[in-house]
Design an enzyme around this catalytic site. Structure first.
Site, PDB file in Angstrom:
ATOM      1  N   LYS A   1       0.865  -1.194   0.000  1.00  0.00           N
ATOM      2  CA  LYS A   1       0.000   0.000   0.000  1.00  0.00           C
ATOM      3  C   LYS A   1       0.888   1.227   0.000  1.00  0.00           C
ATOM      4  O   LYS A   1       2.042   1.168   0.431  1.00  0.00           O
ATOM      5  CB  LYS A   1      -0.878   0.019   1.253  1.00  0.00           C
ATOM      6  CG  LYS A   1      -2.108   0.894   1.138  1.00  0.00           C
ATOM      7  CD  LYS A   1      -3.268   0.132   0.500  1.00  0.00           C
ATOM      8  CE  LYS A   1      -4.542   0.916   0.459  1.00  0.00           C
ATOM      9  NZ  LYS A   1      -5.691   0.021   0.169  1.00  0.00           N
TER      10      LYS A   1
HETATM   11  N1  GLU Z   1      -7.392   0.071  -3.051  1.00  0.00           N
HETATM   12  C1  GLU Z   1      -8.159  -1.113  -3.290  1.00  0.00           C
HETATM   13  C2  GLU Z   1      -8.233  -1.972  -2.034  1.00  0.00           C
HETATM   14  O1  GLU Z   1      -8.098  -1.489  -0.933  1.00  0.00           O
HETATM   15  C3  GLU Z   1      -7.711  -1.888  -4.531  1.00  0.00           C
HETATM   16  C4  GLU Z   1      -6.290  -2.308  -4.557  1.00  0.00           C
HETATM   17  C5  GLU Z   1      -5.847  -2.904  -5.903  1.00  0.00           C
HETATM   18  O2  GLU Z   1      -6.653  -3.042  -6.803  1.00  0.00           O
HETATM   19  O3  GLU Z   1      -4.664  -3.238  -5.991  1.00  0.00           O
HETATM   20  O4  GLU Z   1      -8.505  -3.151  -2.096  1.00  0.00           O
END
Ligand code: GLU
Length: 424
Positions: A115
């Site tokens: 993240k």
């Molecule tokens: N931000 C989204 C989540 O928290 C998607 C992450 C992604 O598609 O890599 O799952």
């Protein structure tokens, strides 16, 4: 066992990271011999903090703090979004990266968890400033990302345009176009049909499945939704389309109640223009009354730590489906379990986004693109099968859906960890 805690993990208020650590502690007794490896899950593999300086339109230089965290890469490259928000911290990004590790394992897509984020209020920036900040941040985290290493995606306050700038910046630095470095891109740049709506769609599919599991019919349900952004908005649209009534809504601007159900097409049109629910017709109620509003299904689809020991007791819903990441604290989880409220945890409920991100990544690699129908069919099947598997684990172990989901996710990660072994 001598596990000295890394210095940056020692803070008084661990926030979302504290919630995650508690969730891991709760699942450890169910992990059998794999619990030997559990400390792996309690510290991120690597974290990067970067300074992001940009020149503002008025000529001054402004600095922002950015982060990218690789929580666990045992099952594949890192995967997870980029968040722009004034409250982003390293420890929040660590928690969000850890939930990505669990989430990708639960839906069994071959990724680890990562993240990123920038501590900024993006609404205070012009489009040009936003682009310069995004491009400088991408350059600063260049050593962490890549189609085989770590693949960012949108999260709170980031979108397809930001992914396009990230893809372009990475590609320019590499010397060739590399579409697979991010997902959630515009369709014209190798994005996938269905990606934008995938998280909200997954929330709806899982909610329907869970509610049926409880012997109830979603078309008759009254729904309360916190957050009408990309996730909450699409979930609300699908609930209303199925015949369910959206009776309570909340965002940063207002809390509205309508026992007869809001007109969703009109509400979503209003939100697309005003960027908030304020001004839409409905009874305006106190912020805290949102949690006690009479409803059957409650969907928190905003930020972390919203359902706490202060409001959990007053919740009327029979079912909570976590569209947001980390909306429920462990104390609140206990209160809800005591009350008999079923909670479908974030790491399955909102996994639709990363599932279609996986489809996007595969399509970019093969340069062969699927129809929206194929994507939605595959998404629905992965989400439904994953939920049924978890529900089975919950029933056979007599544990909550959250603990069952963590059993499935942690086992997959730690089995991979064990088979790979320690190097050297
Ligand atoms: N931000 C989204 C989540 O928290 C998607 C992450 C992604 O598609 O890599 O799952």
């Amino acid at each position: 066992m001598n596990h000295s805690v890394a210095s940056y993990l020692q803070t008084d208020n661990l926030g979302a990271w504290g919630t995650y650590l508690e969730q891991v502690d709760r699942v450890t007794p169910y992990l059998g011999h794999l619990s030997r490896w559990v400390e792996t899950l309690k510290r991120p593999k690597r974290t990067l903090i970067v300074d992001v300086p940009i020149e503002l339109d008025n000529g001054t230089i402004s600095h922002y703090e950015g982060y990218r965290v690789h929580h666990n890469l045992s099952r594949g490259p890192g995967k997870g979004g980029i968040r722009y928000h004034p409250d982003v911290t390293l420890s929040e990004v660590m928690a969000l990266s850890a939930w990505m590790s669990i989430k990708t394992a639960v839906v069994n897509v071959p990724f680890g968890g990562a993240k990123g984020g920038i501590r900024v209020n993006p609404k205070s920036l012009s489009l040009g400033e936003l682009e310069r900040m995004t491009r400088r941040f991408t350059s600063e985290i260049n050593m962490m990302i890549g189609p085989q290493k770590d693949i960012p995606a949108p999260d709170v306050n980031t979108n397809e345009q930001i992914m396009a700038w990230m893809m372009d910046t990475y590609s320019v630095n590499q010397g060739h176009t590399s579409t697979g470095v991010v997902t959630g891109k515009p369709i014209a740049l190798g994005g996938s049909l269905g990606r934008r709506d995938a998280t909200g769609r997954g929330v709806f599919v899982v909610a329907k499945e869970a509610y049926e599991d409880m012997g109830c019919d979603v078309t008759q349900a009254r729904i309360a939704i916190q957050g009408l952004g990309n996730v909450g908005g699409e979930a609300a649209r699908l609930f209303a389309k199925s015949g369910a009534k959206i009776v309570a809504i909340q965002d940063h601007s207002a809390t509205l109640y309508n026992p007869n159900g809001f007109n969703m097409p009109d509400l979503l049109k209003h939100v697309s223009i005003a960027h908030e629910i304020k001004g839409f017709e409905g009874e305006s109620i106190a912020v805290d009354s949102f949690w006690s509003a009479p409803c059957d299904i409650l969907i928190p689809a905003a930020l972390e730590s919203q359902i706490t020991k202060l409001n959990a007791q007053s919740i009327q819903a029979k079912l909570i489906v976590e569209g947001a990441n980390g909306p429920t604290t462990p104390e609140a989880d206990d209160i809800l379990q005591e009350k008999g409220v079923v909670v479908v945890p974030d790491v399955i409920a909102n996994a639709g986004g990363v599932t279609v991100s996986y489809f996007e990544w595969v399509q970019d690699f093969s340069s062969f693109f699927w129809t929206e129908e194929e994507i939605n069919q595959r998404l629905d099947k992965i989400m439904t099968d994953a939920f049924r598997g978890i529900s089975y684990v919950a029933k056979t172990n007599n544990v909550s859906l959250r603990t069952a989901t963590f059993i499935v996710g942690c086992e997959r990660i730690l089995k991979a960890r064990e088979m790979r072994g320690l190097y050297p």
